[in-house]
Motif scaffolding. Sequence first.
Motif, mmCIF file in Angstrom:
data_model
loop_
_atom_site.group_PDB
_atom_site.id
_atom_site.type_symbol
_atom_site.label_atom_id
_atom_site.label_comp_id
_atom_site.label_asym_id
_atom_site.label_seq_id
_atom_site.Cartn_x
_atom_site.Cartn_y
_atom_site.Cartn_z
ATOM 1 N N GLU A 137 0.800 -1.314 -0.100
ATOM 2 C CA GLU A 137 0.126 -0.001 0.101
ATOM 3 C C GLU A 137 0.969 1.334 -0.066
ATOM 4 O O GLU A 137 1.899 1.364 0.808
ATOM 5 C CB GLU A 137 -0.768 0.001 1.347
ATOM 6 N N LEU A 138 0.732 2.197 -0.892
ATOM 7 C CA LEU A 138 1.299 3.425 -0.864
ATOM 8 C C LEU A 138 0.766 4.522 -0.265
ATOM 9 O O LEU A 138 -0.364 4.687 -0.445
ATOM 10 C CB LEU A 138 1.527 3.780 -2.677
ATOM 11 N N ILE A 139 1.476 5.487 0.298
ATOM 12 C CA ILE A 139 1.071 6.489 1.089
ATOM 13 C C ILE A 139 2.167 7.679 0.777
ATOM 14 O O ILE A 139 3.301 7.530 1.071
ATOM 15 C CB ILE A 139 0.962 6.639 2.436
ATOM 16 N N VAL A 140 1.680 8.758 -0.116
ATOM 17 C CA VAL A 140 2.609 9.839 -0.579
ATOM 18 C C VAL A 140 2.584 10.795 0.699
ATOM 19 O O VAL A 140 1.532 11.474 1.053
ATOM 20 C CB VAL A 140 2.129 10.523 -1.775
ATOM 21 N N HIS A 141 3.700 11.019 1.026
ATOM 22 C CA HIS A 141 3.988 12.202 2.075
ATOM 23 C C HIS A 141 3.930 13.681 1.454
ATOM 24 O O HIS A 141 4.649 13.884 0.588
ATOM 25 C CB HIS A 141 5.385 12.023 2.986
ATOM 26 N N ALA A 142 2.950 14.503 1.934
ATOM 27 C CA ALA A 142 2.547 15.766 1.373
ATOM 28 C C ALA A 142 2.990 17.039 2.169
ATOM 29 O O ALA A 142 3.138 16.660 3.404
ATOM 30 C CB ALA A 142 1.166 15.737 0.824
ATOM 31 N N VAL A 179 -2.658 10.192 0.035
ATOM 32 C CA VAL A 179 -1.799 11.450 0.281
ATOM 33 C C VAL A 179 -2.155 11.700 1.756
ATOM 34 O O VAL A 179 -3.181 11.719 2.274
ATOM 35 C CB VAL A 179 -2.204 12.388 -0.667
ATOM 36 N N LEU A 180 -0.711 12.100 2.536
ATOM 37 C CA LEU A 180 -0.821 12.200 3.694
ATOM 38 C C LEU A 180 -0.320 13.440 3.940
ATOM 39 O O LEU A 180 1.065 13.424 4.120
ATOM 40 C CB LEU A 180 -0.073 11.091 4.387
ATOM 41 N N PRO A 181 -0.848 14.586 4.352
ATOM 42 C CA PRO A 181 -0.116 15.989 4.716
ATOM 43 C C PRO A 181 0.417 15.755 6.100
ATOM 44 O O PRO A 181 -0.250 15.421 7.114
ATOM 45 C CB PRO A 181 -1.210 16.862 4.724
ATOM 46 N N ALA A 182 1.697 16.321 6.275
ATOM 47 C CA ALA A 182 2.310 15.923 7.360
ATOM 48 C C ALA A 182 3.462 16.869 7.302
ATOM 49 O O ALA A 182 4.274 16.835 6.543
ATOM 50 C CB ALA A 182 2.641 14.610 7.834
#
Length: 386
Positions: free
Chosen positions: A248-253, A274-277
């Motif tokens: 599973e892919l989560i793009v750090h935004a 997409v994960l804003p952090a």
Amino acid sequence: MAIRNSLTTTVPQPVLIRGPIAVHESTKQLLRHLEPESIAVIFHDDLDDLAAEGLLQARVRAVINAGQTMTGTLPAVGCLMLLEAGVPVLEIHPQWFPRLQYYRELSLTETAVLLPGAEERPIPVTWLTRQYWLQRYQEARHHYIDQLDSFIDNTLAYAQREKDWVLQPLICPTLKTQLKNRPVLVAVRGSDYKQELQALSSYIKDQQPVLIAVDGGADALLELGYVPDLIVGDMDSVTDAALHCGAELIVHAYLDGRAPGFERIRRLGLEASVLPACGTSEDAAMLLAHDHECERIVAVGAHAHMLDFLQKGRKGMGSTLLVRMKIGSKLIDAKGLAMLQESGSMPLPPKAPSESCGKKLDEPGRLRRIAAWVQCLKRQRRKQLW
């Protein structure tokens, strides 16, 4: 920067090395498609051990650096690792770097880079030595306290700014991987990641933790036969093959929602959340696991001290400090376990320059002691490479 050799004669010099070249200003990006026996052309200040390991693993014939291989501000050992392995390290002036991007091969003499075509002007080059590395290494140790002072100030300033973000739960509504009440292993492709993963082999087999890879950490896991369940990051250093492994892919935004790494995912025809952090992707991965109520977090290859962060170009570790405070005892760093399991005796680090007053920088005994120390620190890694 080492003193640049000037070309003062028109007498042809013998070619010492000739071969294909690979050019990229980012060593991390270059390593993704570097062919064996190539001459690597990079733009890398303070060449670190992880970059040197990657270059050795790629079996480069030589490394040409348009940056300062040793600036004298960081005690980086990448240059010495390459020299000890018999890989020449050379420096050129930064102005020549753009020119080399248009060529596929070159030749090296004692004083110059020769490019194909009789009309091409030779590029002055300097071959770095162990004595040069030692001098800059000692300079860096001498300035350590100044660096630490600045690093602490920067860390505390950013920690104050990012405190509110860390206090809020980091939840990914679209997350499919189940983390609640499960052990988690977060893999970062940092220093000693291979030794740490090997030290944890029994734990991984017995406990079956959720494997979360941070960018290139996915390739680190796959190299040792593990398939990541989740890949978190800005997707700048992970290979296409790793992205296609089924994780599973989560793009750090960024906090404003911008996610430059998502374009690559889209181009590959893959899906991702997409994960804003704030902070690093490593911080985001650990907080994601913690705030989704995992049982514990084992960190592999994690960045935890000043040199780790300075070598990444980060002047502080505010977010990392806060994240580790929040996670608390749930976090277990694998570095300690790997060091305890490492076989053989470990020599003490070389003395600071102030303890060696009156000794010449090129003293053979002093240089041998430092080289032996670095070699011992890297011996497990070098065995794997060769």
